[in-house]
Design a protein around this motif. Structure first.
Motif: not given
Length: 93
Positions: A1-9
């Protein structure tokens, strides 16, 4: 599994994963998690699609789910604590 993005809301951290051409979006708040999974061609294939998917309406619904999950968790812990107190003095030696 690979992280392709992170963001906050707001208080919610959002992480986008890809594995075997399947995308997962994980929402995290206060040690609680909700995961939405998408198979091939389901409309979410990259970070940009995930950001569009996480619109204001969805995020409002996710926040409601977190609120329900938190209430359920706290209720269960309170019931457990009460049960432990009720059984505290049952054993007589």
């Amino acid at each position: 599994m690979r992280i392709i993005g992170e963001f906050d809301n707001g208080e919610t951290k959002i992480t986008v994963f890809v594995m075997n051409e399947k995308v997962s979006i994980k929402f995290e708040r206060d040690r609680l998690e909700i995961i939405h999974k998408f198979r091939d061609g389901a409309g979410v294939q990259n970070e940009s699609d995930a950001r569009e998917y996480c619109d204001d309406v969805l995020m409002s619904e996710v926040e409601k789910c977190f609120d329900l999950m938190s209430t359920a968790r706290m209720g269960s812990l309170v019931r457990k604590s009460r049960a432990e107190k009720e059984n505290e003095w049952d054993e007589i030696v």
